[in-house]
Design a protein around this motif. Structure first.
Motif, PDB file in Angstrom:
ATOM      1  N   LYS A  39      -0.525   3.806  -7.638  1.00 24.32           N
ATOM      2  CA  LYS A  39       0.921   3.587  -7.692  1.00 24.32           C
ATOM      3  C   LYS A  39       1.367   2.288  -7.051  1.00 24.32           C
ATOM      4  O   LYS A  39       2.202   1.573  -7.601  1.00 24.32           O
ATOM      5  CB  LYS A  39       1.634   4.770  -7.052  1.00 24.32           C
ATOM      6  N   PRO A  40       0.799   1.908  -5.849  1.00 29.68           N
ATOM      7  CA  PRO A  40       1.357   0.735  -5.182  1.00 29.68           C
ATOM      8  C   PRO A  40       1.002  -0.607  -5.776  1.00 29.68           C
ATOM      9  O   PRO A  40       1.154  -1.611  -5.118  1.00 29.68           O
ATOM     10  CB  PRO A  40       0.806   0.850  -3.758  1.00 29.68           C
ATOM     11  N   ALA A  41       0.443  -0.638  -7.023  1.00 28.94           N
ATOM     12  CA  ALA A  41       0.158  -1.927  -7.640  1.00 28.94           C
ATOM     13  C   ALA A  41       1.455  -2.735  -7.685  1.00 28.94           C
ATOM     14  O   ALA A  41       2.379  -2.423  -8.414  1.00 28.94           O
ATOM     15  CB  ALA A  41      -0.401  -1.734  -9.036  1.00 28.94           C
ATOM     16  N   SER A  42       1.511  -3.786  -6.891  1.00 31.80           N
ATOM     17  CA  SER A  42       2.765  -4.517  -6.713  1.00 31.80           C
ATOM     18  C   SER A  42       3.086  -5.350  -7.942  1.00 31.80           C
ATOM     19  O   SER A  42       2.214  -5.959  -8.551  1.00 31.80           O
ATOM     20  CB  SER A  42       2.658  -5.425  -5.481  1.00 31.80           C
ATOM     21  N   LYS A  43       4.367  -5.341  -8.323  1.00 29.69           N
ATOM     22  CA  LYS A  43       4.828  -6.155  -9.427  1.00 29.69           C
ATOM     23  C   LYS A  43       5.392  -7.482  -8.938  1.00 29.69           C
ATOM     24  O   LYS A  43       5.840  -8.290  -9.745  1.00 29.69           O
ATOM     25  CB  LYS A  43       5.902  -5.404 -10.218  1.00 29.69           C
ATOM     26  N   LEU A  44       5.411  -7.703  -7.641  1.00 29.46           N
ATOM     27  CA  LEU A  44       5.997  -8.917  -7.076  1.00 29.46           C
ATOM     28  C   LEU A  44       4.938  -9.973  -6.834  1.00 29.46           C
ATOM     29  O   LEU A  44       3.782  -9.677  -6.521  1.00 29.46           O
ATOM     30  CB  LEU A  44       6.722  -8.588  -5.766  1.00 29.46           C
ATOM     31  N   ILE A  45       5.346 -11.209  -6.955  1.00 31.79           N
ATOM     32  CA  ILE A  45       4.487 -12.361  -6.683  1.00 31.79           C
ATOM     33  C   ILE A  45       4.888 -12.942  -5.333  1.00 31.79           C
ATOM     34  O   ILE A  45       6.071 -13.071  -5.035  1.00 31.79           O
ATOM     35  CB  ILE A  45       4.649 -13.430  -7.779  1.00 31.79           C
ATOM     36  N   ARG A  46       3.901 -13.302  -4.515  1.00 29.37           N
ATOM     37  CA  ARG A  46       4.154 -13.962  -3.230  1.00 29.37           C
ATOM     38  C   ARG A  46       3.918 -15.461  -3.417  1.00 29.37           C
ATOM     39  O   ARG A  46       2.804 -15.884  -3.708  1.00 29.37           O
ATOM     40  CB  ARG A  46       3.227 -13.406  -2.149  1.00 29.37           C
ATOM     41  N   LEU A  47       4.977 -16.241  -3.288  1.00 32.55           N
ATOM     42  CA  LEU A  47       4.903 -17.688  -3.522  1.00 32.55           C
ATOM     43  C   LEU A  47       5.206 -18.439  -2.236  1.00 32.55           C
ATOM     44  O   LEU A  47       6.180 -18.143  -1.548  1.00 32.55           O
ATOM     45  CB  LEU A  47       5.899 -18.093  -4.617  1.00 32.55           C
ATOM     46  N   LYS A  48       4.358 -19.428  -1.937  1.00 33.77           N
ATOM     47  CA  LYS A  48       4.591 -20.294  -0.790  1.00 33.77           C
ATOM     48  C   LYS A  48       4.410 -21.743  -1.257  1.00 33.77           C
ATOM     49  O   LYS A  48       3.419 -22.073  -1.905  1.00 33.77           O
ATOM     50  CB  LYS A  48       3.612 -19.968   0.337  1.00 33.77           C
ATOM     51  N   ILE A  49       5.393 -22.584  -0.922  1.00 35.66           N
ATOM     52  CA  ILE A  49       5.347 -24.010  -1.261  1.00 35.66           C
ATOM     53  C   ILE A  49       5.024 -24.781   0.015  1.00 35.66           C
ATOM     54  O   ILE A  49       5.799 -24.759   0.973  1.00 35.66           O
ATOM     55  CB  ILE A  49       6.688 -24.472  -1.862  1.00 35.66           C
ATOM     56  N   VAL A  50       3.877 -25.461   0.022  1.00 36.46           N
ATOM     57  CA  VAL A  50       3.426 -26.202   1.202  1.00 36.46           C
ATOM     58  C   VAL A  50       3.527 -27.693   0.901  1.00 36.46           C
ATOM     59  O   VAL A  50       2.737 -28.233   0.104  1.00 36.46           O
ATOM     60  CB  VAL A  50       1.973 -25.830   1.565  1.00 36.46           C
ATOM     61  N   PRO A  51       4.499 -28.416   1.493  1.00 36.25           N
ATOM     62  CA  PRO A  51       4.645 -29.849   1.215  1.00 36.25           C
ATOM     63  C   PRO A  51       3.461 -30.637   1.776  1.00 36.25           C
ATOM     64  O   PRO A  51       3.015 -30.410   2.902  1.00 36.25           O
ATOM     65  CB  PRO A  51       5.951 -30.220   1.928  1.00 36.25           C
ATOM     66  N   THR A  52       2.938 -31.565   0.985  1.00 39.06           N
ATOM     67  CA  THR A  52       1.920 -32.502   1.455  1.00 39.06           C
ATOM     68  C   THR A  52       2.501 -33.888   1.671  1.00 39.06           C
ATOM     69  O   THR A  52       1.816 -34.797   2.099  1.00 39.06           O
ATOM     70  CB  THR A  52       0.770 -32.570   0.445  1.00 39.06           C
ATOM     71  N   GLY A  53       3.764 -34.032   1.347  1.00 50.89           N
ATOM     72  CA  GLY A  53       4.499 -35.276   1.523  1.00 50.89           C
ATOM     73  C   GLY A  53       5.980 -34.972   1.302  1.00 50.89           C
ATOM     74  O   GLY A  53       6.384 -33.813   1.221  1.00 50.89           O
ATOM     75  N   THR A  54       6.783 -35.997   1.182  1.00 47.28           N
ATOM     76  CA  THR A  54       8.206 -35.787   0.928  1.00 47.28           C
ATOM     77  C   THR A  54       8.405 -35.422  -0.532  1.00 47.28           C
ATOM     78  O   THR A  54       7.938 -36.132  -1.427  1.00 47.28           O
ATOM     79  CB  THR A  54       9.010 -37.045   1.272  1.00 47.28           C
ATOM     80  N   VAL A  55       9.092 -34.308  -0.770  1.00 45.19           N
ATOM     81  CA  VAL A  55       9.254 -33.828  -2.138  1.00 45.19           C
ATOM     82  C   VAL A  55      10.584 -33.087  -2.258  1.00 45.19           C
ATOM     83  O   VAL A  55      10.976 -32.339  -1.368  1.00 45.19           O
ATOM     84  CB  VAL A  55       8.080 -32.915  -2.554  1.00 45.19           C
ATOM     85  N   TYR A  56      11.267 -33.329  -3.387  1.00 47.78           N
ATOM     86  CA  TYR A  56      12.495 -32.585  -3.715  1.00 47.78           C
ATOM     87  C   TYR A  56      12.097 -31.258  -4.355  1.00 47.78           C
ATOM     88  O   TYR A  56      11.160 -31.199  -5.169  1.00 47.78           O
ATOM     89  CB  TYR A  56      13.348 -33.411  -4.667  1.00 47.78           C
ATOM     90  N   ALA A  57      12.791 -30.153  -4.004  1.00 49.38           N
ATOM     91  CA  ALA A  57      12.439 -28.839  -4.538  1.00 49.38           C
ATOM     92  C   ALA A  57      13.698 -28.058  -4.904  1.00 49.38           C
ATOM     93  O   ALA A  57      14.696 -28.074  -4.188  1.00 49.38           O
ATOM     94  CB  ALA A  57      11.626 -28.037  -3.529  1.00 49.38           C
ATOM     95  N   CYS A  58      13.614 -27.388  -6.054  1.00 54.11           N
ATOM     96  CA  CYS A  58      14.665 -26.475  -6.518  1.00 54.11           C
ATOM     97  C   CYS A  58      13.954 -25.235  -7.050  1.00 54.11           C
ATOM     98  O   CYS A  58      13.160 -25.333  -7.990  1.00 54.11           O
ATOM     99  CB  CYS A  58      15.509 -27.131  -7.604  1.00 54.11           C
ATOM    100  N   LEU A  59      14.221 -24.073  -6.441  1.00 52.76           N
ATOM    101  CA  LEU A  59      13.492 -22.845  -6.783  1.00 52.76           C
ATOM    102  C   LEU A  59      14.477 -21.727  -7.083  1.00 52.76           C
ATOM    103  O   LEU A  59      15.399 -21.472  -6.306  1.00 52.76           O
ATOM    104  CB  LEU A  59      12.574 -22.425  -5.624  1.00 52.76           C
TER     105      LEU A  59
ATOM    106  N   LEU B 152       0.835  -1.196   0.000  1.00 52.30           N
ATOM    107  CA  LEU B 152       0.000   0.000   0.000  1.00 52.30           C
ATOM    108  C   LEU B 152       0.875   1.252   0.000  1.00 52.30           C
ATOM    109  O   LEU B 152       2.092   1.177   0.118  1.00 52.30           O
ATOM    110  CB  LEU B 152      -0.920  -0.005   1.228  1.00 52.30           C
ATOM    111  N   ASP B 153       0.226   2.415  -0.132  1.00 48.17           N
ATOM    112  CA  ASP B 153       0.927   3.702  -0.133  1.00 48.17           C
ATOM    113  C   ASP B 153       1.177   4.118   1.313  1.00 48.17           C
ATOM    114  O   ASP B 153       0.292   4.625   1.989  1.00 48.17           O
ATOM    115  CB  ASP B 153       0.085   4.753  -0.858  1.00 48.17           C
ATOM    116  N   ALA B 154       2.396   3.888   1.799  1.00 45.50           N
ATOM    117  CA  ALA B 154       2.727   4.171   3.198  1.00 45.50           C
ATOM    118  C   ALA B 154       2.624   5.670   3.496  1.00 45.50           C
ATOM    119  O   ALA B 154       2.108   6.074   4.538  1.00 45.50           O
ATOM    120  CB  ALA B 154       4.131   3.658   3.514  1.00 45.50           C
ATOM    121  N   LYS B 155       3.085   6.512   2.599  1.00 46.71           N
ATOM    122  CA  LYS B 155       3.080   7.971   2.827  1.00 46.71           C
ATOM    123  C   LYS B 155       1.657   8.483   2.974  1.00 46.71           C
ATOM    124  O   LYS B 155       1.354   9.301   3.849  1.00 46.71           O
ATOM    125  CB  LYS B 155       3.793   8.675   1.677  1.00 46.71           C
TER     126      LYS B 155
END
Length: 258
Positions: A157-177, A51-54
């Motif tokens: 102005k504060p339209a964010s260009k960033l993506i918020r990503l969260k990886i939630v494991p439901t089992g054992t999994v290999y990950a490379c990000l 958001l617009d902090a100012k």
């Protein structure tokens, strides 16, 4: 709430205690340490939410900030040091603090009254249809009409260009990000389990490789399914952008050492 972000997640990211964040949401200023902390918390909280902090801090100042007790208690005008020497006149009397406080409050009431009258006149002038014979009214109407446009531009102005990503494991999994603009892998070939605390990553684009489908992807707080063409017998290869999820080409797959 619209972004489906938990208050504990914001607490971890901003280092502001959850009770203070709730006080900000409910405008319970008396539960916060003081005006300086309120403005700092507002600025940090707004930046975390995109958001617009100012704008938020300025609105708080206009609506809620008042003179501090120290400023109200400070005597008006210089004071003279008393002395037992002969030939000096008596020390001028100092007005009681209650008189000073009453005087300041009275001055504030007068200023508010004047501003309300001026604001009422401006509103009446802007609502009157503009004619060729009233240039002053036309100027006021044009200025009043242009003001919301400037405000709208500042809020957009504060339209964010960033993506918020969260990886939630439901089992054992290999990950490379890997994330755009950030050197090295964000998850360097780690094996995740349901007991692994999920982290939130921010970037404009992600490249993700999973060993299997034992994970849920949450993009900007929303659960996203894997694209069908991203799931293969050797793993899951996903590219994540603001447009959505797509299969990650082999040439763009990140390399992890883990």
């Amino acid at each position: 709430m619209r972004a489906r972000i938990d208050i504990s997640e914001i607490e971890s990211e901003t280092k502001i205690r959850a009770k203070y964040l709730r006080a900000l949401e409910n405008e319970e200023w008396n539960l916060l340490p003081g005006p300086t902390y309120v403005k700092t918390f507002l600025r940090t909280y707004a930046e975390a939410l995109g958001l617009d902090a100012k704008l938020l801090v300025e609105e708080y100042k206009l609506r809620h900030e008042r003179l501090s007790d120290h400023e109200l208690a400070r005597p008006i005008g210089p004071t003279r040091a008393t002395s037992g020497g002969r030939g000096r006149g008596p020390t001028p009397p100092v007005l009681p603090r209650s008189y000073l406080v009453a005087g300041v409050l009275l001055a504030l009431c007068v200023v508010i009254f004047i501003l309300s009258r001026v604001g009422g006149k401006d509103h009446k002038s802007s609502s009157t249809p503009a004619t060729a014979g009233t240039p002053a009214t036309t100027t006021t109407a044009a200025r009043t009409t242009a003001k919301p446009a400037a405000t709208t531009k500042r809020k957009a102005k504060p339209a964010s260009k960033l993506i918020r990503l969260k990886i939630v494991p439901t089992g054992t999994v290999y990950a490379c990000l890997a994330a755009k603009g950030q050197p090295g892998a964000r998850i360097n070939g780690a094996t995740l389990t349901p007991s692994t605390p999920p982290k939130t990553f921010k970037s404009s684009r992600f490249r993700l490789v999973l060993g299997n489908e034992n994970a849920e992807l949450r993009v900007n707080g929303k659960r996203k399914a894997f694209p069908k063409d991203a799931v293969t017998t050797s793993g899951v290869f996903v590219q994540i952008t603001k447009k959505g999820l797509s299969a990650l080409p082999k040439a763009l797959r990140p390399g992890c050492t883990g």
